[in-house]
Design a protein around this motif. Structure first.
Motif, PDB file in Angstrom:
ATOM      1  N   SER A 158      37.278  45.764  39.220  1.00  0.00           N
ATOM      2  CA  SER A 158      36.070  45.298  38.540  1.00  0.00           C
ATOM      3  C   SER A 158      34.869  46.050  39.083  1.00  0.00           C
ATOM      4  O   SER A 158      34.424  45.782  40.199  1.00  0.00           O
ATOM      5  CB  SER A 158      35.880  43.800  38.785  1.00  0.00           C
ATOM      6  N   GLU A 161      28.328  46.133  36.772  1.00  0.00           N
ATOM      7  CA  GLU A 161      27.817  46.345  35.407  1.00  0.00           C
ATOM      8  C   GLU A 161      26.988  47.619  35.307  1.00  0.00           C
ATOM      9  O   GLU A 161      27.086  48.377  34.341  1.00  0.00           O
ATOM     10  CB  GLU A 161      26.943  45.152  34.953  1.00  0.00           C
ATOM     11  N   GLU A 198      45.290  45.311  37.453  1.00  0.00           N
ATOM     12  CA  GLU A 198      44.634  44.193  36.805  1.00  0.00           C
ATOM     13  C   GLU A 198      44.170  43.191  37.847  1.00  0.00           C
ATOM     14  O   GLU A 198      44.882  42.909  38.813  1.00  0.00           O
ATOM     15  CB  GLU A 198      45.600  43.501  35.836  1.00  0.00           C
ATOM     16  N   ASP A 202      40.411  41.706  34.415  1.00  0.00           N
ATOM     17  CA  ASP A 202      39.808  43.037  34.289  1.00  0.00           C
ATOM     18  C   ASP A 202      40.888  44.089  34.471  1.00  0.00           C
ATOM     19  O   ASP A 202      41.874  43.875  35.176  1.00  0.00           O
ATOM     20  CB  ASP A 202      38.729  43.237  35.346  1.00  0.00           C
ATOM     21  N   TRP A 494      37.844  51.556  32.234  1.00  0.00           N
ATOM     22  CA  TRP A 494      37.580  50.232  32.811  1.00  0.00           C
ATOM     23  C   TRP A 494      37.387  49.213  31.682  1.00  0.00           C
ATOM     24  O   TRP A 494      36.650  49.490  30.721  1.00  0.00           O
ATOM     25  CB  TRP A 494      36.303  50.245  33.655  1.00  0.00           C
ATOM     26  N   ARG A 496      36.298  45.220  31.319  1.00  0.00           N
ATOM     27  CA  ARG A 496      35.849  44.047  32.083  1.00  0.00           C
ATOM     28  C   ARG A 496      35.381  42.958  31.144  1.00  0.00           C
ATOM     29  O   ARG A 496      34.755  43.238  30.128  1.00  0.00           O
ATOM     30  CB  ARG A 496      34.677  44.454  32.984  1.00  0.00           C
ATOM     31  N   ARG A 497      35.699  41.729  31.485  1.00  0.00           N
ATOM     32  CA  ARG A 497      35.207  40.606  30.676  1.00  0.00           C
ATOM     33  C   ARG A 497      34.027  39.996  31.396  1.00  0.00           C
ATOM     34  O   ARG A 497      34.136  39.549  32.546  1.00  0.00           O
ATOM     35  CB  ARG A 497      36.285  39.539  30.539  1.00  0.00           C
ATOM     36  N   VAL A 502      33.421  41.901  26.125  1.00  0.00           N
ATOM     37  CA  VAL A 502      34.301  42.871  26.773  1.00  0.00           C
ATOM     38  C   VAL A 502      33.522  44.155  26.990  1.00  0.00           C
ATOM     39  O   VAL A 502      32.994  44.732  26.039  1.00  0.00           O
ATOM     40  CB  VAL A 502      35.537  43.185  25.909  1.00  0.00           C
TER      41      VAL A 502
END
Lengths: 542, 174
Positions: A158, A161, A198, A202, A494, A496-497, A502
């Motif tokens: 992960s 952002e 995983e 993610d 990548w 990611r939630r 998503v």
């Protein structure tokens, strides 16, 4: 000191731009940028803070790619300079090098010599340049490959952002209705040979990471190559000597500690023959005339037995007969003897007849060995010829006296004293090629020239190169590195939630088009949008 | 951490510097590798002089040896011969041996040369250039001074004067 702790908890070395673990931007100046610089994963590759000691200063100097590039440019330019005039090993060796450069090329040649460019490739500063490139190669690589390795092995699934949205390939979609879409994506990634990690839903999909090591493998190859070049200077690793050997002569082979001797039995130059060598050659031979088929030295190899010192007649035991042709060397004790040069028809023996000038009557022949004439040739019946003086390479010296220039019989001249029953006190005659002088008045007898016997001389090169396999190995590793870096791309995706959305980001070290095609395939038919190329979007907008 | 980095960097730089230094040194000395080194034992040889007498260098331990290489076409060689002859007369009973080696000419030429300059010390011809190779002879004349232990204490390229010949013989006098 100065280590940077990221909010994800990972501790990064000083100078890190992107957190090794989560990818968060740590360097303030990077925050304003739309895309992050992904070179070396934003790792701390060179820290100016460690610039305190002289060691760090030297290190930082060589670790700069800019410095490395300049070193290469300077080396290239000076290498080019070395090709303007022939290097010293390719000019005639019979006159001093400076003289040659000056007479052939004028003031430029003189300057060229004085600046040392005549022997550029083994000058200390040229070697220093090459060595600096080697040092730069080692340090640059170390300074980059270690942080890169750290960053790639510490990366977590992960990412931050800020990291994701500053990737060139980036997109946000709504969460698909069913989890099945994720399973589909997972399978498609698998089928494209991605390695998938995983964590909490993610995903990090990655493939061909080894491609990132290509440049460094390449550098290792280069360094091995340079090392091989260096080994040539180590005694015993590299030999390149010349051996001139006359027909009939036996000489010690250089670099064998006088353990091996070589006798030249015969030297042959064979031309192509129109009749014998077939029609294929006919036209070419008509056009070019004489074309050499073989240069060959027929030799016998001997090994020395017992203990003799130089100057003593060595006790030799025959090892074998051999034929040395171009590209077919004789191998002795790790050395290879190549046929590389020759000299035809070197004078070996001259014969004369003692002749009465008036009647032309002859009283016997004299054959003179030009490397060591006998003192006296007795022809019987009161006739004899004495060699008073011998000049193998005759000239008149500065004082006007006959002298010799060397011991090679290039232009032999003799002072003969001829004795006969008529002239028991002897007559003196000076005999050179095409020239006879009778210094003490008119003689009754003369030495009539009968003929010469010549010999050929083989020029052999004695070579050994133990560094070849190292150079080969270096070259092979070099190429493996090139292939590794060029034909595979390191790709990462990548997923990611975050808050019911998503986030998808992608990165590749090259071939972005390929990555985009792959992404289209992966996300096609799922509820998730294909992420966009931010660079392209920007170009479209602008 | 900081200290370790310094140590690692120092070690790597030292290794690189050693490699570069060795290469430069080896390159600069490759042309000057001498067959004969001052202070080392002189390469042994054995030659037969013009009177048929054999001279082996190692047999002359305990005496100083004045070893001179020359050729008849070499003018400086010719000019220094009388000086060598004169000093030879003076030092021959003081344990100094003169060995004079021609670089491989004909007997006729060498004998004429001996007669012309009335040389009384042993003169030998290095017919197949083995001794010259062992001594790495290039320019002529060249003189080697070998002491009573068989070690080369000096080599001199070029013409000698009477004073230097005398001085050289004093140096090797046991």
């Amino acid at each position: 000191m100065n280590e940077v702790k990221c909010e994800c908890g990972h501790v990064n070395p000083h100078g890190t731009v992107l957190c090794e673990s989560c990818g968060k931007i740590l360097e303030e100046t990077e925050i304003d940028k739309k895309l992050v610089d992904m070179r070396y994963e934003g790792s701390a590759r060179r820290s100016q803070t460690y610039n305190k000691t002289i060691i760090d200063k030297i290190w930082n100097f060589f670790s700069s790619v800019k410095v490395g590039v300049w070193l290469i440019v300077i080396t290239l330019l000076s290498s080019i300079f070395g090709t303007i005039l022939p290097q010293v090993m390719y000019i005639p060796q019979n006159i001093p090098a400076l003289e040659h450069y000056e007479t052939e090329y004028g003031w430029f040649g003189k300057l060229y010599y004085q600046l040392g460019f005549h022997d550029l490739y083994s000058s200390w500063w040229y070697l220093l340049l090459i060595a600096s490139i080697g040092v730069s190669l080692v340090i640059c690589s170390l300074d980059r490959v270690i942080p890169l390795y750290r960053a790639l092995s510490k990366q977590r699934v992960s990412r931050h952002e800020g990291f994701l949205k500053r990737q060139r390939i980036y997109g946000v979609s709504d969460l698909p209705e069913s989890e099945e879409d994720f399973a589909t994506i997972h399978n498609k990634l698998k089928s494209k040979r991605y390695k998938i990690r995983e964590e909490e839903g993610d995903i990090l999909a990655e493939k061909n990471r080894f491609s990132r090591w290509g440049p460094y493998v390449n550098h290792v190859g280069l360094i091995i190559f340079l090392l091989g070049g260096m080994l040539r200077f180590v005694p015993g690793m590299y030999v390149d000597q010349t051996l001139w050997i006359r027909e009939g002569e036996t000489k010690a082979i250089p670099e064998t500690d006088d353990q091996y001797y070589l006798k030249n039995n015969q030297f042959i130059v064979e031309l192509y023959d129109k009749e014998k060598d077939g029609e294929v050659f006919e036209q070419a031979l008509d056009r070019a005339g004489g074309v050499v088929k073989t240069y060959q030295a027929n030799v016998t190899l001997y090994e020395k037995k017992g203990d003799t010192v130089p100057g003593e007649e060595p006790e030799l035991e025959k090892v074998k007969d051999a034929e040395i042709r171009v590209n077919e060397p004789l191998k002795v004790n790790g050395l290879a003897l190549y046929q590389v040069d020759y000299k035809l028809n070197e004078l070996h023996e001259m014969s004369f007849a003692l002749q009465n000038k008036e009647t032309g009557e002859e009283f016997g022949d004299v054959t003179v060995d030009l490397s060591n004439p006998d003192k006296l040739y007795d022809l019987g019946d009161g006739y004899s010829v004495e060699v008073k003086s011998y000049f193998p390479d005759f000239e008149f010296n500065a004082e006007g006296e006959p002298a010799t220039k060397s011991r090679v019989p290039n232009n032999p001249a003799f002072v003969f004293e001829m004795k006969s029953p008529n002239k028991p006190e002897g007559e003196v005659s000076f005999v050179a090629i095409q020239e006879t002088i009778e210094p003490l008045g008119d003689n009754e007898y003369k030495m009539a020239f009968k003929g010469v016997e010549t010999k050929n001389v083989s020029g052999l090169t004695v070579r050994k190169d133990m560094t070849l396999w190292i150079l080969g190995l270096g070259g092979l590793i070099f190429m493996i590195g090139v292939v590794q870096g060029a034909y595979w791309n390191h790709r990462r995706i990548w997923i990611r939630r975050i808050d019911g959305k998503v986030w998808i980001a992608g990165h590749t070290n090259k071939n972005w088009h390929g990555l985009k095609r792959e992404l289209e395939g992966i996300f096609d038919g799922t509820g998730i949008d294909v992420p966009k190329d931010q660079l392209e979007e920007e170009a479209r907008k602008g | 951490m900081k200290k370790r980095r310094l140590v690692i960097r120092t070690v790597i730089l030292v290794i690189l510097a050693a490699a570069v230094g060795y290469t430069l040194y080896a390159n600069l000395t490759k042309d000057t590798i001498k067959k004969v080194e001052i202070g080392k034992t002189a390469p042994d040889f054995a030659l037969v002089d013009m009177n048929g007498e054999k001279h082996k260098l190692s047999d002359y331990r305990g005496q100083g040896v004045f070893l001179n290489f020359w050729a008849t076409w070499c003018k400086p060689c010719e000019r220094e011969m009388p000086y060598i002859e004169k000093s030879y007369q003076e030092f021959k009973d003081k344990g100094v041996k003169v060995l004079s080696v021609d670089v491989g000419e004909s007997d006729v030429a060498v004998n004429n040369f001996i007669n012309k300059h009335k040389l009384s010390f042993p003169v030998m011809i290095d017919k197949d250039t083995q001794v010259q190779t062992a001594y790495g002879i290039d320019p002529l004349p060249i003189t080697f001074l070998i002491n009573k232990d068989g070690e080369v204490i000096r080599s001199h390229v070029g013409q000698l004067t009477q004073a230097t010949v005398n001085q050289f013989m004093e140096e090797i006098q046991p």
